[in-house]
Design an enzyme around this catalytic site. Structure first.
Site, PDB file in Angstrom:
ATOM      1  N   GLU A 177       0.869  -1.232  -0.169  1.00 14.50           N
ATOM      2  CA  GLU A 177       0.094  -0.188  -0.022  1.00 14.50           C
ATOM      3  C   GLU A 177       0.886   1.299   0.016  1.00 14.50           C
ATOM      4  O   GLU A 177       1.639   1.364   0.793  1.00 14.50           O
ATOM      5  CB  GLU A 177      -0.805   0.031   1.165  1.00 14.50           C
ATOM      6  N   GLY A 184       0.993   4.904   0.748  1.00 16.84           N
ATOM      7  CA  GLY A 184       0.140   5.994   1.386  1.00 16.84           C
ATOM      8  C   GLY A 184      -0.343   5.523   2.362  1.00 16.84           C
ATOM      9  O   GLY A 184      -1.378   4.730   2.323  1.00 16.84           O
ATOM     10  N   SER A 241      -6.336   1.982   6.824  1.00 25.04           N
ATOM     11  CA  SER A 241      -6.428   0.814   5.929  1.00 25.04           C
ATOM     12  C   SER A 241      -5.322  -0.345   6.009  1.00 25.04           C
ATOM     13  O   SER A 241      -5.699  -1.336   5.663  1.00 25.04           O
ATOM     14  CB  SER A 241      -6.277   1.502   4.496  1.00 25.04           C
ATOM     15  N   ASP A 265       5.144   5.416   2.995  1.00 25.60           N
ATOM     16  CA  ASP A 265       4.720   6.491   3.213  1.00 25.60           C
ATOM     17  C   ASP A 265       5.728   7.699   3.294  1.00 25.60           C
ATOM     18  O   ASP A 265       6.915   7.304   3.625  1.00 25.60           O
ATOM     19  CB  ASP A 265       3.740   6.607   4.548  1.00 25.60           C
ATOM     20  N   GLN A 308       6.613   8.690  -3.001  1.00 28.00           N
ATOM     21  CA  GLN A 308       6.420   8.099  -4.187  1.00 28.00           C
ATOM     22  C   GLN A 308       6.740   8.280  -5.309  1.00 28.00           C
ATOM     23  O   GLN A 308       6.799   7.916  -6.447  1.00 28.00           O
ATOM     24  CB  GLN A 308       4.863   7.541  -4.306  1.00 28.00           C
ATOM     25  N   ASP A 353      -2.724   4.845  -2.509  1.00 28.90           N
ATOM     26  CA  ASP A 353      -3.545   6.071  -2.023  1.00 28.90           C
ATOM     27  C   ASP A 353      -2.513   6.893  -1.488  1.00 28.90           C
ATOM     28  O   ASP A 353      -2.716   7.232  -0.195  1.00 28.90           O
ATOM     29  CB  ASP A 353      -4.234   4.878  -0.853  1.00 28.90           C
ATOM     30  N   HIS A 375      -1.964  11.383  -4.629  1.00 35.58           N
ATOM     31  CA  HIS A 375      -3.069  11.732  -5.393  1.00 35.58           C
ATOM     32  C   HIS A 375      -2.567  12.519  -6.489  1.00 35.58           C
ATOM     33  O   HIS A 375      -3.246  12.872  -7.487  1.00 35.58           O
ATOM     34  CB  HIS A 375      -4.247  12.082  -4.869  1.00 35.58           C
ATOM     35  N   GLU A 385      -6.443   5.002  -6.211  1.00 39.13           N
ATOM     36  CA  GLU A 385      -7.629   5.472  -5.726  1.00 39.13           C
ATOM     37  C   GLU A 385      -7.566   6.950  -5.909  1.00 39.13           C
ATOM     38  O   GLU A 385      -6.390   7.640  -6.237  1.00 39.13           O
ATOM     39  CB  GLU A 385      -7.519   4.995  -4.298  1.00 39.13           C
TER      40      GLU A 385
END
Length: 258
Positions: free
Chosen positions: A51, A53, A75, A92, A111, A135, A138, A163
């Site tokens: 994942e 984020g 999440s 993250d 990222q 996620d 964005h 997402e």
């Protein structure tokens, strides 16, 4: 024993992937039913999931989602409970070590920086993933860099989810930290490929040829909904509810690898 659904877990931990979000001032995106449709059959499998984020607060980004029921990393906690046999990895821009346990590892990375992604791959020994979920920031350029980079690390038949697709790229007149005028929005770039077999530009893909050769399918989900009423000459019901979907507003994309 009946296991909790993904939506129940999201709502319990305060993830906005569910239906309620962390509080009354931050609602849910209604993604979990879609995720469960794709992933429910693998719930008891030893999948590897990344994942991007995590929604953790730190010096580099004060994550506003961390409030109410969400104490950070909601999440990732949700995925941990949903996939009891999974190995979970999280990236993250802020430190998330406090989320780690025997099945969760977290890494500090931006990222949008390939050097950081290289460091992550080295630290994980080149691990390949069954599921990757973006996620993160964005921003369209970051989404495109991450997708192009990590699609190579997705196993054959694996799923890559992006997402919060937005109209936040070149030509969209969007402003703020989630916008980037140097590239087209990720939604528009991917939809162009779906229709024409090529990626519109400008974009930030590192190796578009690899993507085109290895993408098996795209599916877009969760468009904006408009609810209205139309008049009809009926003695008992004069108005009919009309639900419509705004084109090119989908906020979630699922991409399967060949």
């Amino acid at each position: 024993m009946i296991s909790k659904s993904l939506t129940e877990l999201a709502n319990f931990y305060g993830s906005d992937k569910g239906t309620t979000g962390p509080s009354s001032r931050w609602g849910g995106h209604n993604y979990t039913d879609i995720y469960e449709a794709y992933l429910g059959g693998r719930r008891q499998s030893p999948v590897s999931l990344l994942e991007i984020g995590l929604g953790v607060t730190g010096d580099r980004w004060n994550s506003p989602i961390v409030h109410g029921r969400n104490t950070g990393g909601a999440s990732l906690k949700m995925w941990h409970d949903y996939f009891p046999e999974a190995k979970l990895y999280g990236i993250d821009i802020n430190e998330g070590k406090y989320l780690e346990n025997s099945r969760i590892r977290t890494f500090l990375a931006d990222q949008g920086r390939v050097e950081d992604l290289d460091a992550f791959v080295e630290a994980t020994g080149g691990t390949e993933f069954d599921i990757i979920i973006d996620d993160g920031s964005h921003r369209p350029d970051h989404q495109q860099i991450s997708f192009s980079y990590f699609f190579r690390k997705l196993k054959s038949g694996g799923l890559y989810f992006i997402e919060d697709l937005m109209s936040n790229g070149q030509g969209d007149s969007a402003k703020g930290i989630m916008a980037c005028d140097k590239v087209r929005s990720t939604r528009s770039v991917l939809k162009h490929y779906l229709k024409h077999g090529s990626f519109s530009g400008p974009n930030s893909f590192i190796d578009p040829t690899y993507l085109m050769e290895h993408i098996n399918s795209f599916s877009f989900h969760v468009p904006d909904i408009s609810i209205g009423f139309s008049f009809r000459p009926h003695p008992k019901r004069l108005f009919k509810k009309v639900v419509s979907y705004h084109p090119d507003t989908e906020s979630l994309c699922a991409i399967r690898k060949k």
